[in-house]
Each structure stands twice: as structure tokens, then as C-alpha cells.
Write a protein that holds these residues in place. Structure first.
Motif, short mmCIF file in Angstrom:
data_model
loop_
_atom_site.label_atom_id
_atom_site.label_comp_id
_atom_site.label_asym_id
_atom_site.label_seq_id
_atom_site.Cartn_x
_atom_site.Cartn_y
_atom_site.Cartn_z
N LEU A 1 11.21 4.60 0.17
CA LEU A 1 12.30 3.64 0.10
C LEU A 1 12.31 2.77 1.33
CD1 LEU A 1 15.12 6.10 -1.07
CD2 LEU A 1 13.61 4.74 -2.50
N THR A 2 12.59 1.46 1.13
CA THR A 2 12.87 0.56 2.26
C THR A 2 14.07 -0.28 1.85
OG1 THR A 2 11.22 -0.94 1.33
CG2 THR A 2 10.56 0.36 3.24
N LEU A 3 14.70 -0.95 2.83
CA LEU A 3 15.85 -1.79 2.51
C LEU A 3 15.39 -3.14 2.02
CD1 LEU A 3 18.27 -1.06 5.49
CD2 LEU A 3 18.28 -0.07 3.19
N GLY A 4 16.07 -3.64 0.97
CA GLY A 4 15.80 -4.98 0.49
C GLY A 4 16.62 -5.98 1.30
N LYS A 5 16.63 -7.23 0.83
CA LYS A 5 17.29 -8.31 1.59
C LYS A 5 18.79 -8.00 1.80
CE LYS A 5 18.33 -13.19 0.97
NZ LYS A 5 19.46 -13.09 0.02
N ASN A 6 19.45 -7.64 0.69
CA ASN A 6 20.90 -7.35 0.80
C ASN A 6 21.16 -6.08 1.60
OD1 ASN A 6 21.45 -9.62 -0.66
ND2 ASN A 6 21.55 -8.55 -2.65
N GLY A 7 20.26 -5.14 1.48
CA GLY A 7 20.40 -3.88 2.23
C GLY A 7 20.32 -4.14 3.73
N LYS A 8 19.32 -5.01 4.13
CA LYS A 8 19.17 -5.31 5.55
C LYS A 8 20.41 -6.03 6.09
CE LYS A 8 14.13 -5.53 5.67
NZ LYS A 8 13.03 -6.42 5.28
N GLU A 9 20.97 -6.94 5.25
CA GLU A 9 22.18 -7.66 5.67
C GLU A 9 23.35 -6.68 5.86
OE1 GLU A 9 22.81 -11.63 3.73
OE2 GLU A 9 24.84 -10.83 3.47
N LYS B 1 25.91 5.78 3.88
CA LYS B 1 25.13 6.85 4.48
C LYS B 1 23.61 6.56 4.31
CE LYS B 1 24.60 11.49 3.15
NZ LYS B 1 25.26 12.53 2.33
N THR B 2 23.23 6.17 3.12
CA THR B 2 21.81 5.92 2.82
C THR B 2 21.25 4.76 3.66
OG1 THR B 2 22.14 6.71 0.59
CG2 THR B 2 20.19 5.36 0.96
N ILE B 3 22.08 3.70 3.74
CA ILE B 3 21.60 2.53 4.51
C ILE B 3 21.36 2.92 5.96
CG2 ILE B 3 22.36 0.31 5.48
CD1 ILE B 3 23.46 -0.31 2.67
N ARG C 1 17.57 2.66 7.55
CA ARG C 1 17.48 1.66 8.62
C ARG C 1 16.27 0.75 8.41
NH1 ARG C 1 21.12 2.34 12.31
NH2 ARG C 1 20.04 0.94 13.75
N THR C 2 15.43 0.58 9.38
CA THR C 2 14.28 -0.31 9.19
C THR C 2 13.00 0.47 8.89
OG1 THR C 2 13.93 -0.28 11.55
CG2 THR C 2 15.19 -2.12 10.68
N GLU C 3 13.12 1.75 8.65
CA GLU C 3 11.93 2.60 8.41
C GLU C 3 11.55 2.62 6.93
OE1 GLU C 3 10.67 4.74 11.16
OE2 GLU C 3 11.86 3.19 12.20
N LYS C 4 10.46 3.34 6.68
CA LYS C 4 10.14 3.75 5.31
C LYS C 4 10.58 5.18 5.19
CE LYS C 4 6.10 0.89 4.43
NZ LYS C 4 4.66 0.84 4.12
N LEU C 5 11.26 5.50 4.13
CA LEU C 5 11.77 6.87 4.02
C LEU C 5 11.42 7.45 2.67
CD1 LEU C 5 13.49 8.73 5.88
CD2 LEU C 5 15.42 8.13 4.41
N SER C 6 10.99 8.69 2.69
CA SER C 6 10.67 9.36 1.44
C SER C 6 11.96 9.55 0.64
CB SER C 6 10.02 10.71 1.76
OG SER C 6 9.75 11.36 0.56
#
Lengths: 462, 547
Positions: free
Chosen positions: A61-69, A135-137, A141-146
């Protein structure tokens, strides 16, 4: 199975003995090999039944555009609730503050009963300490997470919303050693190489297969006491036809059978006596008006007999064994059995006691030396020999008799006008036919295709 | 050579008491090649010098002799008659002067016999008739013709119903609208007057050598035949008639003479010839020791007559055997009658020492050196195309040597250079692994009183790293190792090579060829994807010079 290992294989085995299950990436680190070397090493070991490769898939999992915002500014609903913390605010004011996220944020808060709205303004009802998804966000963060490291319920709320979470499915390889590999003692194979491995093919440069057959035939006739003579491929019709008693209106002399050179005639074709006596022989026996211009026309020789007869006319030997060998031409359609240009051998024996049986004997001996023993002789017809025979040889592969050389004794009508007074035994034939037997070919064109695949691999079969 | 189809059962009937195997075993010993067999049918190829073998009747005569069923010469029995006359008008002298003929009566003509006669007619037209130019035959239903006939000329407006037609056509229409007219009209050279045979009722019998009249068509109902042969040479016409007469007599017809008169024509002869052969020539030529009676019996098996006269043998030769010119032809007839299969090959001791020609010696050693240097030998045709030789290589085309009427587009001109062929070879091998290194030695041609032939040597090397240095060192090493020859390379330009990377090959101050890197546009023309270096030198002006 070879127990010789490449350096790459040795490093991988050693590393897997330390850490039993590793991904290729882990192996790269532990062995300091390049990704490509690791990939190849694993393949080799797998083929030798020394490595087990378990393949599985997992999600990252990584954050998308809205997730990063949201990571930076908070979730849209958190930002709305924050603005209402100090009391109700006007709709227009909030809209101005939050921009495009205002609508979705208001919808979500209303649905969860965190806010209430009157005609002009919004006010908060309750503000939870942690909203679903926060919590998930924070975890990603900016990592890749399993995927298996996050709370599935918390994740689910974000997955339903556009462009908050990017999910990537990746294939994982996990490499381990087989029991056989675990027992290998690497120290024992030091310095050895894999002598059983395949190697790249290199090609020996070779003389042309047809040339080899030509040379073989030349050698055989030399050992039978014949000497080689050379002559031109372009010849005046006089030597190709007239001197060999072929009448000027004979069908074989027509354009569709013979290659005439365009607008080229020979000025000098023979001595005046040769010309006179040859033309007399034609006029007397064939009864027509012999034309010297017809005899001057240049042709591509249709047989090498023209070379032999010219040699005899010039030298008038009492005893001789000579042959000539080279290209001859026929104006035919090219096919699997016909070429416009092919090689012929032509030989003669001159001697006062030369007989037809001697001629047959020379042929039989020749065929024996190239490995053909099943032969027979049949009568045939040639304009310039009498008697005339042809050899038939048995082709084992085709299971039938095929015609090979023609032969005969030059007619007095041919020899006398040229001043040759002893019997001349003559024979000749195409070399490609013999070469086809030798190389097991069914298509004569192969000899001139210069196909490197064939040239590099052709082997004789007879 | 012509091929005809025969039936074994019909041959058996004609020969009398003979097995199929005896026939098929004997056919080759008559000089007939069996092309293929299918149950009762057999296709055979015969030599054009024996037109009597164009029918099963003629072959049966030959087989009877060889198998000993009937031997000796076939005698033509021609009943003298003055019922059948042809008078020849002087005006035919200029166009087709001679006519001869015969009448054949009371024969049985079935469809198969008609087919055989037609094949014979066509083969005679092609062979000794030289496509009807020298002589041509017409075979007619005698009972549709009223004698005497006249052989004369007519103008192009004359009309009659020709064979295979149902309406009257003029001579002009026949020449321009029918297949035979188009094929053979040129024989008459557009003369304003055309040869014609008319009967006593002014009815057209034949328009030689083009076509017969429909009215005289031979059918299975025909009993009696009239045969006419016209031509430009009397002896050829007589020869042709003798074949037809012999075959018709064998087919069961009885022959009657036709009287011919006028314009230097006279009655047909159909005469036997006498010729002498000595038994010593027979034995010396064949390498045998036959007594005269054995020679005579052998000649008789070849269907000639012979009697002994001292050491000589006097032969009687029937008229249809006009292939027999002299003594050696009779020696061959003895050999055939004796049986080629009975001649045991002998190996007389060689009295000479064999030798390879110096040119072959040089070329062979050069081949070995080049293979030692890693080069494959290629062989290309001397006859090639304008595309390969000039267009692809950007070379000057001013001195092309072309052949006339080639049946193959790829083989129309003689090569003056070997290199283009080698580049074409590379082009056809682009899917094979590199490096590709080829060489060829062979004859090249140039216009020169009338043509000079020289031997060239050319070589190509194609791979990613090929360069001038590589090819120069190959040429240098080959010539130095094999022939102790030193070369120099002097800057030159050549349309096939890259500018600035091309040189003349110089030996003792004289240029003998060209060397360099092939021009990149030419490499593109050939769709080759790696650089190519090459040379071509003349061996005739260097290594072979002193031979």
C-alpha cells in the motif's frame, strides 16, 4: 548430474545455508551479486534440482494524491470539524475556507451525525478523537507498507474513497535449498568447470561442396591417366555445333534451347581449311546451304565437347587422353532438376586401337572410384558420335535407374574434316547429378543458393 | 527428345508371341528410354534420328528384330499403278517446289491407329520437317479425291473448307485466323502465291504446308489413304515419305505408286541403299572378334540385310533408315543387334600420365588458403541479372553482354565482376549468424574481339567490426603465403565502395583490382545490417599470367 558449480551458484548456495529462506532481493544483498546474476544462478540451481522456488503474491500500500494531502492537512472531515470546534460557522465562510473538499466533508460528517445544519450555518455535535482512516494514513505515511500490517477495518473506509490508497499486487519469490543441495560440500569442487555444459557453435570455413565433387572427379580422371585442358565458355557456333556435325537448322541450335550472345559474332572461327571441310561435310550429308554467318554467331557453350574437339583439331594427336571440365549453359526454365548453367566433364581417348569396350571400361572404373557400382549401358543417340551409349546408374535413395554420362566414338563425319585420323572415344556428363547423389539433394538449385546454413553443415552421404 | 505413349497389349499383337517383360526389358536396347509405366501403358522417349519409332508399328519392327521374331530388312511392296497422277506446275518452283506421294489401300483404321498416325505426322513435321519448313505431310481419305491431281499455286483469295472447320475460308483468313496459319504461315514468306493441291474436279485437297481440306479428313470409316509430302528439298521429302510408307505397310495397308511429273519432279523412288562395312572395322571399333556370319546375323537383328563378300559385308538398307550415313553407322547397327548388354567393359592399360591443368592447381591452392583464413567458398552463376550486377551495386552499365531470349529473368547478362553476386549472397543470409566471410573464384567476361574471359577472385567479410585493415591483411596474407606476391594499395574511388575507404590493388606497379569498405547505401540496398569489406582482383593478370 555435474557437481561442478559456477561462482554464482556457489555464493547462492552458501548464503542459503546461512539463511534458509530468502527472496532474490535478500540474496542480492547477502551475496553482493547483481539482480541478473542472482536470477540466472537461481535458474541453474532449479534445473539441477538444487533450489526450491516458492512463488506467492502480496499487496503493498502507498498513499494516493488525496491520501498524501490528508497526511499533511488532515482528512477533509477532520478539517471541517476543526473549523467548527469554536462554534457554528456560516456555510459560505466554510465553503470559501475548504474549497472543493467542503461538499464531501459535509456529507460524511452529516451521515455520521457529527454535525447539524440550519438554514445558514453548520455546528458540531460531537468530535471523535480519531476518525476512521486516520490511523492507516499515519501508519503508511510516505512509505510502502504491506497490506497485512494495517487494520483491515480502518483501511476499508479509505479504500472506498477515490485516490486515498494505491494498492499494488506483487509476486514474491522465496528461495530455499533442496535436501540434496543442503548436503553439498562446496569446498570439494574448487577449480573444476562444468565439462558437460553446452558450448556455442563455431563453423569451419570450407570449400564449396560442389567444388569438392568437381575436384574429386578431376583427381579420378588424372589418376586414370587423363590430362586437363581448358577452354572458353563463350564459343563461336562453329566449334559448339558445326564442327560437331550439328546441322545449322537443327532444333538444338534454336534460340529457345541455346543462349546466343546479343549482336556478337566472331570474325575468326577457324582455319580456312577447317571451315571448308566442315561445311563440305554438312552440305554432302545434310543437304542444305551452309552459312558461315550462322557459324560465326557466338553462343554460351552447350557442352564442353567444343573445347575437346578444338583441342584435337589443333593438335591432331595419335595417342591422347584429355578431359575438360567446366560450366555449360542451356536456355531452360530453372527448376529443381534444371539449371541454366551447370558443370560438365568431357573426356576423350585417342588411339588407333581404342574400342567401345575400352570406353565402357573407363566409365565403369570411374563410377567405381566415386562409389557407384550398380551401372549398365544403354544405346542412345548423339549427333556427333556413332556408336553412342549412355550409362544408367542405380540411385538407391530414389530406387530407380538414372541416366548419367553419355559416350560414344566420334563420327568420321566429325573427325575427318578436322584432320583427325584415329578413333576418338568420347564421354561426358553433368557433374551436379553426381553431386546430388553424393549430398542426397533433390533440388539442384541448392548448389548455387549459397545458403550459409547449408554450406556450413553439408555432409556427403554416398 | 520426343515422348510417345504406347500400349503393351497392342505391341504384343504387332510383334507376335512375346511377354510384356520381354518388351520392357528390350525397349532400352533399341535406344528407347522408358519414362514411366502405368499398367498397360508405357511412355517412351525416342531419338529424333529415328522417326519410325514415333509409332508402335515402327517400334514393333525394331523389337521383332531384337527379339529374333522377324529379322532382316523390311521390304516395301509398292504396286505400280498409273491411276494416281500428280502434275506439277512450274509456278510452285519458287515457293515449295517438290511433291511426292503414295496410295495405301485396304487398311483397318481404328481410333488408336489414327492417333498413332497423327503423332508420327507431328514428329516428322518437327524433326526432319524442321517445323514443316523443309517438308510436310498430308494424309487424306483417298476415296474423297478424284485423280489426276495438280500441284500448283493460287492467290490469297482462293477459298475452301479447311480441316476442323465447317465453313469456307480464304487463304488470307486461314493465315490470319487459324492457329496453324499463325504458326506456319511465315514459311510461305507472305508470298502472293500460295501452294495448293487440287483434284480433277478443282476441289481443294491440301494447302501445304499449312492445312488439309476438311473433305479428305481421315476417320475410322476410311479404308484407303492418299499421302502427299511437299517440301523445299526433294531428298528430304522422299525420306519423309519412306517413313510413312513403311509404317502404313506395317499397319496392314497395301501400297500403290503415285506418278509425279512436271517441274523437275518425278515419280517417288523409295529405294533401298547398298553400303559396305568391313568386319575388321566392326571388330576394331567394338573391341570384339566376331566372324562375318555373326556380324551378318547381328545386322539382321537390326533389321538390315547383309551378305558377306570376302572380308567385307554388303548391307542393304531400307529407305526409311536415312539415319545411316556410312560405315560407322553400320558398326553401331552390329552393336545393337549383338546386344550392348553382351559387350563386356575392358580396361586397357593407360599409356599416358595424367595431369591437372595449371589453372586448376592455382585455384585449388587459393581455395585452401582462403578456407584456412576462415572464408567459405561460394559459387554463383556466370549468367546473372542487370539488377544484381549493376543496379544494386551502382556500377557503370556501358558494356553489358546480353544473351538473347533467356527464359529466366535472373539470367540475362554475363558477369563482368564476381563481387555483386557475393553481396547478393550476404543479402540472402541476413538471418544466419555473423561473421559471414565468403570468397569465390570464377570467370568474368568483357567485350573484346569478340569476348575475353578472365578469372577473378573476390572476397567479402561482413560483421559488426569489419574494416579496411582486416580485408587488406586477408588479401595480403593470401597472396603472400600462396604465391609470394607483394601488394600495395593506392587510394582510388569506385561506385561500390565508400569514398576515402577504397583503394586499387597494385602489383608491380599495375592495378589488378579494387579493395575497401562497401558503400553504406549499397549495404542498405542489400538490406544487410552490418558493415561489409571486400576486394576483387584479376588472377589472369597476376597469378595466372605466366601459365
Amino acid at each position: 548430474m555435474s557437481q561442478v558449480f559456477h561462482e554464482i551458484e556457489k555464493k547462492i548456495i552458501a548464503s542459503l545455508k546461512d539463511v534458509q529462506k530468502q527472496t532474490p532481493e535478500m540474496l542480492e544483498k547477502s551475496t553482493s551479486l547483481s539482480p541478473d546474476q542472482v536470477r540466472r544462478g537461481i535458474e541453474w540451481l532449479k534445473l539441477k534440482d538444487l533450489a526450491i522456488v516458492n512463488e506467492s503474491t502480496s499487496s503493498i500500500l502507498t498513499l494516493g494524491k488525496n491520501g498524501k494531502e490528508s497526511l499533511e492537512l488532515g482528512l477533509p472531515e477532520r478539517r471541517l470539524l476543526n473549523l467548527l470546534k469554536d462554534g457554528p460557522k456560516k456555510l459560505s465562510e466554510l465553503q470559501k475556507e475548504l474549497g472543493p473538499i467542503f461538499g464531501p466533508a459535509m456529507g460524511l460528517c452529516k451521515k455520521n451525525n457529527w454535525i447539524e445544519s440550519s438554514s445558514e450555518q453548520l455546528s458540531s455535535l460531537s468530535i471523535p478523537a480519531e476518525l476512521p482512516g486516520e490511523k492507516t494514513i499515519k501508519q503508511i505515511r510516505t512509505e510502502k507498507l504491506s497490506k497485512d500490517k494495517v487494520d483491515a477495518n480502518d483501511l476499508a473506509s479509505l479504500l472506498r474513497r477515490p485516490d486515498f490508497i494505491v494498492e499494488e499486487v506483487i509476486k514474491n519469490k522465496e528461495i530455499s535449498l533442496t535436501d540434496l543441495a543442503k548436503s553439498i560440500k562446496l569446498s570439494e569442487s574448487t577449480g573444476a568447470i562444468d565439462v558437460e555444459a553446452k558450448v556455442p557453435e563455431v563453423f569451419v570455413a570450407r570449400t564449396h561442396p560442389l567444388k569438392d565433387t568437381i575436384d574429386e572427379i578431376r583427381e579420378i580422371f588424372v589418376t586414370l591417366g587423363f590430362s586437363e585442358i581448358n577452354g572458353n565458355m563463350t564459343q563461336p557456333s562453329f566449334w559448339n555445333f558445326d564442327a560437331l556435325f550439328t546441322p545449322q537448322d537443327h532444333p538444338a541450335r534454336e534460340l529457345q534451347d541455346t543462349f546466343y550472345l546479343d549482336k556478337i559474332s566472331a570474325k575468326k572461327i577457324g582455319t580456312s581449311e577447317q571451315i571448308r571441310r566442315v561445311s563440305d561435310s554438312h552440305k554432302k550429308n545434310w543437304r542444305y546451304q551452309w552459312d558461315i554467318n550462322e557459324a560465326r554467331k557466338m553462343v554460351l557453350r552447350t557442352h564442353t565437347t567444343c573445347v575437346t574437339i578444338k583441342h584435337l583439331a589443333e593438335n591432331k594427336p595419335d595417342e591422347a587422353r584429355v578431359f575438360s571440365l567446366g560450366r555449360v549453359f542451356r536456355n531452360e526454365k530453372v527448376s529443381y532438376k534444371h539449371l541454366v548453367e551447370f558443370n560438365q566433364i568431357e573426356g576423350v581417348v585417342v588411339g588407333k586401337n581404342a574400342t567401345l569396350r575400352d570406353l565402357m571400361g573407363i566409365q565403369r572404373e570411374f563410377y567405381k572410384r566415386i562409389g557407384i557400382t550398380k551401372i549398365k549401358f544403354w544405346p542412345t543417340f548423339f549427333p556427333y558420335t556413332e556408336p553412342s551409349l549412355q550409362t544408367m546408374v542405380y540411385n538407391e535413395r530414389l530406387g530407380k535407374w538414372v541416366e548419367l554420362f553419355g559416350m560414344g566414338i566420334f563420327r568420321p563425319e566429325v573427325t575427318k574434316p578436322l584432320g583427325i585420323n584415329k578413333p576418338v572415344l568420347a564421354w561426358g556428363g553433368g557433374i551436379e547429378r553426381i553431386a546430388m547423389l553424393k549430398y542426397g539433394l533433390d533440388d539442384v538449385r541448392e548448389f548455387y543458393n549459397n545458403n550459409l546454413g547449408w554450406l556450413r553443415s553439408a555432409t556427403k552421404c554416398q | 527428345m520426343p515422348v510417345i505413349e504406347l500400349s503393351y497389349s497392342r505391341l504384343q499383337k504387332l510383334i507376335g508371341k512375346v511377354s510384356k517383360k520381354q518388351i520392357s526389358d528390350s525397349l532400352p536396347f533399341l535406344g528407347l528410354d522408358i519414362e514411366s509405366e502405368d499398367k498397360d501403358l508405357v511412355r517412351i522417349e525416342y531419338s529424333p534420328n529415328r522417326p519410325d519409332y514415333s509409332t508402335d508399328f515402327g517400334i514393333a519392327l525394331g523389337l521383332q528384330g531384337l527379339l529374333g521374331k522377324k529379322t532382316g530388312a523390311v521390304k516395301l511392296v509398292v504396286k505400280k499403278s498409273n491411276k494416281y497422277q500428280i502434275s506439277v506446275k512450274p509456278q510452285v518452283s519458287k515457293i515449295r517446289p517438290y511433291v511426292t506421294g503414295i496410295v495405301a489401300k485396304n487398311g483397318k483404321i481404328d481410333d488408336k491407329t489414327i492417333k498413332q498416325l497423327m503423332v508420327m505426322q507431328e514428329d516428322l513435321h518437327f524433326g526432319i520437317g524442321r517445323k514443316r519448313k523443309k517438308s510436310s505431310i498430308g494424309i487424306h481419305d483417298l476415296d474423297k479425291i478424284t485423280f489426276p491431281l495438280v500441284y500448283t499455286t493460287t492467290n490469297q483469295n482462293h477459298n475452301f473448307v479447311p480441316l476442323n472447320s465447317d465453313k469456307e475460308l480464304t487463304i488470307t483468313e486461314i493465315l490470319s485466323n487459324t492457329d496453324v496459319g499463325k504458326d506456319y504461315g511465315n514459311i510461305l514468306e507472305n508470298s502472293s502465291h500460295m501452294p495448293l493441291i487440287l483434284d480433277a474436279n478443282q476441289k481443294t485437297v491440301s494447302f501445304p504446308p499449312i492445312i488439309n481440306a476438311a473433305v479428305t479428313t481421315v476417320t475410322p470409316k476410311t479404308k484407303n489413304l492418299f499421302v502427299e509430302v511437299t517440301g523445299i528439298n526433294k531428298a528430304d521429302a522422299e525420306d519423309m515419305l519412306s517413313v510413312v510408307a513403311t509404317i502404313l505397310q506395317t499397319a496392314g495397308f497395301s501400297l500403290e505408286s503415285v506418278q509425279i511429273s512436271g517441274a523437275k519432279n518425278s515419280s517417288p523412288r523409295l529405294e533401298q541403299k547398298k553400303m559396305i562395312v568391313s568386319s575388321s572395322l566392326v571388330n576394331q571399333t567394338l573391341g570384339l572378334d566376331l566372324n562375318t556370319s555373326k556380324i551378318i546375323s547381328s545386322l539382321k537383328k537390326s533389321r538390315l540385310d547383309a551378305i558377306s563378300k570376302g572380308k567385307n559385308i554388303v548391307c542393304t538398307i531400307p529407305p526409311y533408315r536415312f539415319d545411316i550415313f556410312g560405315e560407322m553407322d553400320l558398326v553401331e547397327e552390329v552393336a545393337l543387334g549383338y546386344g550392348i548388354q553382351n559387350l563386356e567393359p575392358t580396361l586397357s592399360p593407360s599409356q599416358t600420365i595424367g595431369q591437372t591443368s595449371p589453372i586448376s592447381v592455382v585455384l585449388k591452392s587459393l581455395s585452401l588458403i582462403m578456407t584456412g583464413l576462415g572464408y567459405h567458398e561460394a559459387l554463383n552463376s556466370s549468367l546473372t541479372s542487370k539488377r544484381v550486377l549493376y543496379e544494386m551495386t551502382n556500377r557503370n552499365t556501358s558494356k553489358i553482354i546480353s544473351v538473347l531470349d533467356s527464359k529466366s529473368q535472373e539470367h540475362t547478362i554475363l558477369r563482368d565482376s564476381i563481387l555483386p553476386g557475393l553481396l547478393e549472397n550476404l543479402s540472402k543470409n541476413i538471418h544466419e549468424s555473423y561473421p559471414q566471410k565468403l570468397f569465390e573464384t570464377g570467370t568474368v567476361f568483357s567485350l573484346d574481339n569478340p569476348i575475353s574471359e578472365k578469372i577473378n577472385f573476390s572476397c567479402v567479410s561482413a560483421h559488426q567490426d569489419s574494416n579496411f585493415t582486416e580485408i587488406k591483411s586477408i588479401l595480403q596474407s593470401a597472396l603472400n603465403t600462396g604465391f609470394n606476391m607483394k601488394i600495395e594499395t593506392k587510394t582510388a574511388t569506385h561506385p561500390t565502395f565508400e569514398a576515402g575507404r577504397c583503394a586499387n590493388v597494385v602489383v608491380s606497379g599495375k592495378s589488378i583490382g579494387i579493395i575497401g569498405e562497401i558503400n553504406s547505401k549499397i549495404i542498405e540496398n542489400y538490406k544487410i545490417r552490418v558493415p561489409v569489406v571486400a576486394f576483387e582482383i584479376s588472377l589472369s593478370e597476376s597469378i595466372l599470367k605466366s601459365l
